[in-house]
Design a protein around this motif. Sequence first.
Motif, PDB file in Angstrom:
ATOM      1  N   ALA A 107       0.835  -1.202   0.000  1.00 37.49           N
ATOM      2  CA  ALA A 107       0.000   0.000   0.000  1.00 37.49           C
ATOM      3  C   ALA A 107       0.873   1.257   0.000  1.00 37.49           C
ATOM      4  O   ALA A 107       0.576   2.229  -0.711  1.00 37.49           O
ATOM      5  CB  ALA A 107      -0.942  -0.001   1.206  1.00 37.49           C
ATOM      6  N   GLN A 108       1.953   1.253   0.782  1.00 38.18           N
ATOM      7  CA  GLN A 108       2.863   2.403   0.806  1.00 38.18           C
ATOM      8  C   GLN A 108       3.540   2.592  -0.546  1.00 38.18           C
ATOM      9  O   GLN A 108       3.680   3.720  -1.033  1.00 38.18           O
ATOM     10  CB  GLN A 108       3.914   2.211   1.898  1.00 38.18           C
ATOM     11  N   GLN A 109       3.971   1.480  -1.149  1.00 31.53           N
ATOM     12  CA  GLN A 109       4.587   1.555  -2.473  1.00 31.53           C
ATOM     13  C   GLN A 109       3.598   2.117  -3.496  1.00 31.53           C
ATOM     14  O   GLN A 109       3.961   2.936  -4.345  1.00 31.53           O
ATOM     15  CB  GLN A 109       5.057   0.171  -2.913  1.00 31.53           C
ATOM     16  N   THR A 110       2.346   1.664  -3.393  1.00 35.27           N
ATOM     17  CA  THR A 110       1.312   2.136  -4.313  1.00 35.27           C
ATOM     18  C   THR A 110       1.094   3.626  -4.160  1.00 35.27           C
ATOM     19  O   THR A 110       1.020   4.372  -5.147  1.00 35.27           O
ATOM     20  CB  THR A 110      -0.009   1.384  -4.059  1.00 35.27           C
ATOM     21  N   GLU A 111       0.983   4.067  -2.917  1.00 33.12           N
ATOM     22  CA  GLU A 111       0.755   5.490  -2.649  1.00 33.12           C
ATOM     23  C   GLU A 111       1.867   6.349  -3.238  1.00 33.12           C
ATOM     24  O   GLU A 111       1.601   7.369  -3.894  1.00 33.12           O
ATOM     25  CB  GLU A 111       0.654   5.715  -1.143  1.00 33.12           C
ATOM     26  N   GLU A 112       3.107   5.933  -3.035  1.00 30.22           N
ATOM     27  CA  GLU A 112       4.235   6.707  -3.541  1.00 30.22           C
ATOM     28  C   GLU A 112       4.284   6.697  -5.067  1.00 30.22           C
ATOM     29  O   GLU A 112       4.566   7.722  -5.701  1.00 30.22           O
ATOM     30  CB  GLU A 112       5.537   6.156  -2.965  1.00 30.22           C
ATOM     31  N   THR A 113       4.001   5.542  -5.665  1.00 23.58           N
ATOM     32  CA  THR A 113       4.041   5.435  -7.121  1.00 23.58           C
ATOM     33  C   THR A 113       2.954   6.275  -7.767  1.00 23.58           C
ATOM     34  O   THR A 113       3.199   7.008  -8.730  1.00 23.58           O
ATOM     35  CB  THR A 113       3.894   3.966  -7.559  1.00 23.58           C
ATOM     36  N   VAL A 114       1.740   6.173  -7.240  1.00 21.16           N
ATOM     37  CA  VAL A 114       0.618   6.932  -7.797  1.00 21.16           C
ATOM     38  C   VAL A 114       0.863   8.430  -7.646  1.00 21.16           C
ATOM     39  O   VAL A 114       0.628   9.208  -8.581  1.00 21.16           O
ATOM     40  CB  VAL A 114      -0.705   6.526  -7.118  1.00 21.16           C
ATOM     41  N   PHE A 140     -10.508   0.744  -8.603  1.00 17.70           N
ATOM     42  CA  PHE A 140      -9.361   0.137  -9.263  1.00 17.70           C
ATOM     43  C   PHE A 140      -8.567  -0.665  -8.240  1.00 17.70           C
ATOM     44  O   PHE A 140      -7.984  -0.110  -7.311  1.00 17.70           O
ATOM     45  CB  PHE A 140      -8.496   1.239  -9.866  1.00 17.70           C
ATOM     46  N   GLU A 141      -8.551  -1.997  -8.390  1.00 20.12           N
ATOM     47  CA  GLU A 141      -7.733  -2.835  -7.503  1.00 20.12           C
ATOM     48  C   GLU A 141      -6.304  -2.842  -8.015  1.00 20.12           C
ATOM     49  O   GLU A 141      -6.031  -3.256  -9.142  1.00 20.12           O
ATOM     50  CB  GLU A 141      -8.264  -4.268  -7.455  1.00 20.12           C
ATOM     51  N   ILE A 142      -5.381  -2.372  -7.178  1.00 22.74           N
ATOM     52  CA  ILE A 142      -3.982  -2.263  -7.585  1.00 22.74           C
ATOM     53  C   ILE A 142      -3.246  -3.559  -7.257  1.00 22.74           C
ATOM     54  O   ILE A 142      -3.348  -4.085  -6.148  1.00 22.74           O
ATOM     55  CB  ILE A 142      -3.286  -1.093  -6.866  1.00 22.74           C
ATOM     56  N   THR A 143      -2.490  -4.045  -8.230  1.00 29.22           N
ATOM     57  CA  THR A 143      -1.657  -5.231  -8.046  1.00 29.22           C
ATOM     58  C   THR A 143      -0.237  -4.897  -8.507  1.00 29.22           C
ATOM     59  O   THR A 143      -0.038  -3.913  -9.234  1.00 29.22           O
ATOM     60  CB  THR A 143      -2.187  -6.419  -8.863  1.00 29.22           C
ATOM     61  N   PRO A 144       0.740  -5.706  -8.113  1.00 27.13           N
ATOM     62  CA  PRO A 144       2.108  -5.448  -8.602  1.00 27.13           C
ATOM     63  C   PRO A 144       2.192  -5.451 -10.122  1.00 27.13           C
ATOM     64  O   PRO A 144       3.024  -4.753 -10.708  1.00 27.13           O
ATOM     65  CB  PRO A 144       2.920  -6.600  -7.994  1.00 27.13           C
ATOM     66  N   GLU A 145       1.322  -6.213 -10.772  1.00 30.11           N
ATOM     67  CA  GLU A 145       1.368  -6.315 -12.230  1.00 30.11           C
ATOM     68  C   GLU A 145       0.822  -5.064 -12.917  1.00 30.11           C
ATOM     69  O   GLU A 145       1.309  -4.669 -13.980  1.00 30.11           O
ATOM     70  CB  GLU A 145       0.579  -7.542 -12.705  1.00 30.11           C
ATOM     71  N   ASN A 146      -0.228  -4.440 -12.341  1.00 29.46           N
ATOM     72  CA  ASN A 146      -0.836  -3.298 -13.032  1.00 29.46           C
ATOM     73  C   ASN A 146      -0.439  -1.940 -12.446  1.00 29.46           C
ATOM     74  O   ASN A 146      -0.921  -0.906 -12.907  1.00 29.46           O
ATOM     75  CB  ASN A 146      -2.365  -3.417 -13.050  1.00 29.46           C
ATOM     76  N   SER A 168       2.232  -0.281 -12.733  1.00 32.63           N
ATOM     77  CA  SER A 168       2.898   0.570 -13.719  1.00 32.63           C
ATOM     78  C   SER A 168       1.915   1.138 -14.739  1.00 32.63           C
ATOM     79  O   SER A 168       2.240   2.066 -15.473  1.00 32.63           O
ATOM     80  CB  SER A 168       3.987  -0.214 -14.447  1.00 32.63           C
ATOM     81  N   GLN A 169       0.689   0.578 -14.797  1.00 32.74           N
ATOM     82  CA  GLN A 169      -0.311   1.047 -15.756  1.00 32.74           C
ATOM     83  C   GLN A 169      -1.301   2.019 -15.127  1.00 32.74           C
ATOM     84  O   GLN A 169      -2.314   2.359 -15.726  1.00 32.74           O
ATOM     85  CB  GLN A 169      -1.077  -0.154 -16.329  1.00 32.74           C
ATOM     86  N   ILE A 170      -0.991   2.462 -13.899  1.00 31.98           N
ATOM     87  CA  ILE A 170      -1.924   3.282 -13.154  1.00 31.98           C
ATOM     88  C   ILE A 170      -2.245   4.582 -13.868  1.00 31.98           C
ATOM     89  O   ILE A 170      -3.337   5.130 -13.739  1.00 31.98           O
ATOM     90  CB  ILE A 170      -1.361   3.571 -11.737  1.00 31.98           C
ATOM     91  N   GLN A 171      -1.319   5.074 -14.681  1.00 33.07           N
ATOM     92  CA  GLN A 171      -1.538   6.353 -15.345  1.00 33.07           C
ATOM     93  C   GLN A 171      -2.678   6.286 -16.347  1.00 33.07           C
ATOM     94  O   GLN A 171      -3.248   7.319 -16.707  1.00 33.07           O
ATOM     95  CB  GLN A 171      -0.256   6.811 -16.031  1.00 33.07           C
ATOM     96  N   ASN A 172      -3.056   5.071 -16.775  1.00 36.46           N
ATOM     97  CA  ASN A 172      -4.178   4.935 -17.703  1.00 36.46           C
ATOM     98  C   ASN A 172      -5.506   5.285 -17.046  1.00 36.46           C
ATOM     99  O   ASN A 172      -6.497   5.515 -17.734  1.00 36.46           O
ATOM    100  CB  ASN A 172      -4.244   3.501 -18.247  1.00 36.46           C
ATOM    101  N   ALA A 173      -5.539   5.309 -15.707  1.00 36.36           N
ATOM    102  CA  ALA A 173      -6.780   5.607 -14.992  1.00 36.36           C
ATOM    103  C   ALA A 173      -6.796   7.039 -14.466  1.00 36.36           C
ATOM    104  O   ALA A 173      -7.611   7.385 -13.628  1.00 36.36           O
ATOM    105  CB  ALA A 173      -6.965   4.628 -13.831  1.00 36.36           C
TER     106      ALA A 173
END
Length: 204
Positions: free
Chosen positions: A63-70, A146-152, A154-159
């Motif tokens: 979750a922390q990694q997701t927050e920072e990446t987004v 949007f359910e975030i996974t390690p696989e998607n 990197s594609q978060i910018q599409n949303a």
Amino acid sequence: RRVYRPERRSAGVRKLPQSTLHSHVRGAFCQSAKKIAALLLAGVMALALLTACGDEAPSKSFAQQTEETVFSFYSKALGVEKNDADMKKLAEKTLGYIDEDGVVTIHEDMVDSGKLVNGKITITVAMPLPAPNTQVSPNAKTYKAFEITPENLSQIQNAMGSVEAVKNLNGVTINKFGVAAKTINNKTYVAYAMEYTYIIPTQP
């Protein structure tokens, strides 16, 4: 005339030859030395382990990694420099509107339209990020998060279309922006909140 005199010995004490005595002493010393060496080695290994544990930074949750990446994506797209604490708090609140199936129930406090002052209106929007290809209509009551996974991840910018659309509106200034992520029932979701000012175009 020779007189036989028996040698006196202490009861129960056996006199060892000098060579045998040296052998026993040397053996005892070697065993002690080995034990001491083993203890020293164990101490060094324990110290190295503690040092390694002290130097190593605690691992971040997904979750922390997701927050920072987004936030990194949004930061580049919108030109914001920090994850605003107040906006992050609002974003965190909307993550509580996600049910176990990943469906968001829209609440009135997700949008604050503010008041019109001198031709300007300040609007605050907070919502979990919609799933890709999901359009949230003005009359919608629910939508899929949007359910975030390690696989998607990197594609978060599409949303990110809804936020970028706001930025591209004429007369819009983004004042604050925040991102929060949370794992719910082993599923990770992310939400954003932003405050922006919109200048109402004057009628000709």
